[in-house]
Design an enzyme around this catalytic site. Structure first.
Site, PDB file in Angstrom:
ATOM      1  N   ARG A 126     -11.062 -33.430  79.043  1.00 26.46           N
ATOM      2  CA  ARG A 126     -10.923 -33.604  77.596  1.00 26.46           C
ATOM      3  C   ARG A 126      -9.535 -34.093  77.170  1.00 26.46           C
ATOM      4  NH1 ARG A 126     -14.346 -29.206  78.295  1.00 26.46           N
ATOM      5  NH2 ARG A 126     -16.411 -29.529  77.380  1.00 26.46           N
ATOM      6  N   LYS A 148      -6.085 -47.586  71.800  1.00 27.59           N
ATOM      7  CA  LYS A 148      -7.495 -47.935  71.994  1.00 27.59           C
ATOM      8  C   LYS A 148      -7.780 -48.012  73.488  1.00 27.59           C
ATOM      9  CE  LYS A 148      -8.892 -50.527  67.887  1.00 27.59           C
ATOM     10  NZ  LYS A 148      -9.418 -51.832  67.422  1.00 27.59           N
ATOM     11  N   GLU A 190      -2.717 -63.376  71.101  1.00 27.02           N
ATOM     12  CA  GLU A 190      -2.474 -62.161  70.330  1.00 27.02           C
ATOM     13  C   GLU A 190      -1.131 -62.237  69.599  1.00 27.02           C
ATOM     14  OE1 GLU A 190      -4.662 -59.993  69.776  1.00 27.02           O
ATOM     15  OE2 GLU A 190      -6.056 -59.905  71.460  1.00 27.02           O
ATOM     16  N   LYS A 232       2.519 -54.455  65.362  1.00 30.19           N
ATOM     17  CA  LYS A 232       1.395 -53.572  65.695  1.00 30.19           C
ATOM     18  C   LYS A 232       1.760 -52.114  65.454  1.00 30.19           C
ATOM     19  CE  LYS A 232      -2.417 -52.680  68.711  1.00 30.19           C
ATOM     20  NZ  LYS A 232      -3.248 -53.126  69.854  1.00 30.19           N
ATOM     21  N   GLU A 242      -8.249 -46.981  62.704  1.00 33.94           N
ATOM     22  CA  GLU A 242      -8.911 -48.171  62.184  1.00 33.94           C
ATOM     23  C   GLU A 242      -9.873 -47.850  61.047  1.00 33.94           C
ATOM     24  OE1 GLU A 242     -11.491 -51.735  64.075  1.00 33.94           O
ATOM     25  OE2 GLU A 242      -9.707 -51.213  65.213  1.00 33.94           O
ATOM     26  N   ARG A 246      -5.881 -51.414  59.951  1.00 31.71           N
ATOM     27  CA  ARG A 246      -5.814 -51.739  61.372  1.00 31.71           C
ATOM     28  C   ARG A 246      -6.885 -52.749  61.778  1.00 31.71           C
ATOM     29  NH1 ARG A 246      -4.913 -47.754  66.657  1.00 31.71           N
ATOM     30  NH2 ARG A 246      -5.109 -49.440  68.180  1.00 31.71           N
ATOM     31  N   ASN A 250      -7.999 -57.441  64.245  1.00 25.15           N
ATOM     32  CA  ASN A 250      -9.151 -58.057  64.904  1.00 25.15           C
ATOM     33  C   ASN A 250      -9.411 -59.489  64.453  1.00 25.15           C
ATOM     34  OD1 ASN A 250     -10.048 -55.865  66.601  1.00 25.15           O
ATOM     35  ND2 ASN A 250     -10.654 -54.810  64.722  1.00 25.15           N
ATOM     36  N   HIS A 253     -11.423 -61.761  66.650  1.00 29.79           N
ATOM     37  CA  HIS A 253     -12.056 -60.966  67.692  1.00 29.79           C
ATOM     38  C   HIS A 253     -13.568 -60.850  67.514  1.00 29.79           C
ATOM     39  CE1 HIS A 253      -7.917 -60.042  68.532  1.00 29.79           C
ATOM     40  NE2 HIS A 253      -8.228 -59.213  69.500  1.00 29.79           N
ATOM     41  N   HIS A 257     -15.224 -61.827  70.760  1.00 26.15           N
ATOM     42  CA  HIS A 257     -15.969 -60.874  71.567  1.00 26.15           C
ATOM     43  C   HIS A 257     -17.388 -61.366  71.832  1.00 26.15           C
ATOM     44  CE1 HIS A 257     -13.301 -57.145  70.520  1.00 26.15           C
ATOM     45  NE2 HIS A 257     -12.729 -57.962  71.382  1.00 26.15           N
ATOM     46  N   HIS A 270      -9.827 -62.972  77.579  1.00 24.24           N
ATOM     47  CA  HIS A 270      -9.915 -62.423  76.230  1.00 24.24           C
ATOM     48  C   HIS A 270      -9.100 -63.259  75.244  1.00 24.24           C
ATOM     49  CE1 HIS A 270     -10.078 -59.563  72.962  1.00 24.24           C
ATOM     50  NE2 HIS A 270      -8.767 -59.451  72.956  1.00 24.24           N
TER      51      HIS A 270
END
Length: 367
Positions: A126, A148, A190, A232, A242, A246, A250, A253, A257, A270
């Site tokens: 955990r 992330k 990026e 960032k 997010e 935030r 993206n 993206h 994606h 990517h």
């Protein structure tokens, strides 16, 4: 925003008791003091891949071994291995080695290693600590910062994961010397993104200095990483999970994606997919009247100067791309939200784009 009496510290991500430093300098990964105060317990598992391991795992392990018990796990290299099956290999090593909750994972590699090792750290018992040691430009300016973590699924990228902040990020600019040109360019996607969504002055600077950046002049690389991480860090500190701004990170993206998923993970890097996605997002914004032709052309020129694509492969199926976009994490109540620019340096998240998205997809995929 620097650690007291530490000249290596460049930035701090302010998240209360989860705050951490981003160190940006040459030679960081081989210095034991780089890891000081970031590792609580005695045991450390360095997770790397078959490409990065032979280059840097010796230096990292030697630095860590001055104060810790160190083991290494080498995974296959590539986006196609960012899967639950690969994640299980990390769990196997942790469980077989009886690692406790005071253990630390050191993620040594690019974005795939950072994401998957970070997810293992987030979920093992955990949650245990991890340190990000990114070895690609893309990971240094983006994926290593912000917490992330996750893996891909055949039906969507990064759809399985968790938010789990590292205890430190070490961005060693020396490692960029061995980075292949294609990987370096992917990282610049990026970097350019930050200028487009919130830092017009940075976009101007990138436009003026792209040739020197491509030549990898160390002083310019430090500024590229510092400015990107500063942008960032500010966004993450304001919106860690997010729920608001935030999502602006993206830009490109949602389109990108979908391209990655349809092409097959690893076929396009990517950053390459994001670069094409940002141009597609610019086209959608132009159709809304938010950007003009000159701005779109300028964006494309900078992306081309960074040795990145400005359009996806035309042979892809428009309907397939649209369906994959519909599985994006920014879908709310069945409606896809897009990150679009209102100007260079200003972006919004919106679902009020009408039929402009379909018009953009028609432009890029109509055969």
């Amino acid at each position: 925003m620097t650690r007291d009496n530490d000249p290596q510290a460049a930035l701090r991500v302010d998240l209360g008791n989860r705050s951490y430093d981003i160190d940006i300098a040459p030679g960081l990964i081989g210095q034991s003091r780089s890891y000081a105060d970031a590792i609580r317990g005695e045991r450390v598992l360095v997770v790397t891949n078959e490409t990065v391991g032979p280059l840097y795992v010796g230096a990292v392990s030697a630095a860590l071994a001055e104060s810790h018990q160190v083991d290494t796990l080498v995974l296959p290299d590539g986006e196609q291995y960012k899967t639950l099956d690969t994640l299980e290999k990390i769990y196997d090593r942790l469980l077989e080695g009886s690692y406790g909750r005071d253990a630390t994972i050191v993620a040594l590699g690019g974005g795939v290693i950072g994401d998957i090792a970070g997810f293992a750290a987030a979920s093992y018992q955990r949650g245990i600590d991890f340190v990000q040691v990114p070895t690609t430009l893309l990971a240094q300016v983006d994926s290593s910062v912000g917490g992330k973590t996750g893996v891909n699924h055949a039906l969507g990228k990064n759809m399985i994961g968790a938010f789990h902040q590292p205890t430190r990020v070490l961005a060693d600019v020396d490692v960029l010397e061995t980075l292949p040109a294609r990987e370096f360019a992917a990282g610049m996607a990026e970097v350019i993104k930050y200028g487009l969504i919130r830092d017009a002055a940075f976009f101007d600077w990138l436009e003026a200095n792209m040739d020197a950046i491509n030549a990898r002049k160390p002083e310019l690389l430090i500024e590229v990483i510092r400015r990107s991480c500063a942008n960032k860090a500010e966004v993450v500190a304001a919106d860690e999970r997010e729920s608001g701004q935030r999502a602006l990170l993206n830009l490109g993206h949602t389109y990108g994606h979908a391209l990655e998923a349809e092409l097959g993970y690893g076929q396009w890097l990517h950053g390459e997919a994001v670069a094409a996605g940002m141009c597609m997002a610019a086209d959608t914004a132009r159709r809304l009247g938010w950007l003009d032709d000159a701005q779109c052309e300028r964006i494309e020129r900078v992306i081309v100067a960074a040795n990145l694509p400005v359009a996806p492969p035309r042979e892809l199926e428009r309907a397939r791309i649209r369906a994959l976009m519909g599985r994006d994490k920014k879908v709310e109540a069945g409606t896809l939200r897009l990150v679009l620019m209102r100007d260079i340096g200003s972006a919004v998240v919106t679902s009020d784009y009408g039929d402009t998205l379909d018009a953009t997809l028609t432009r890029y995929f109509d055969r």
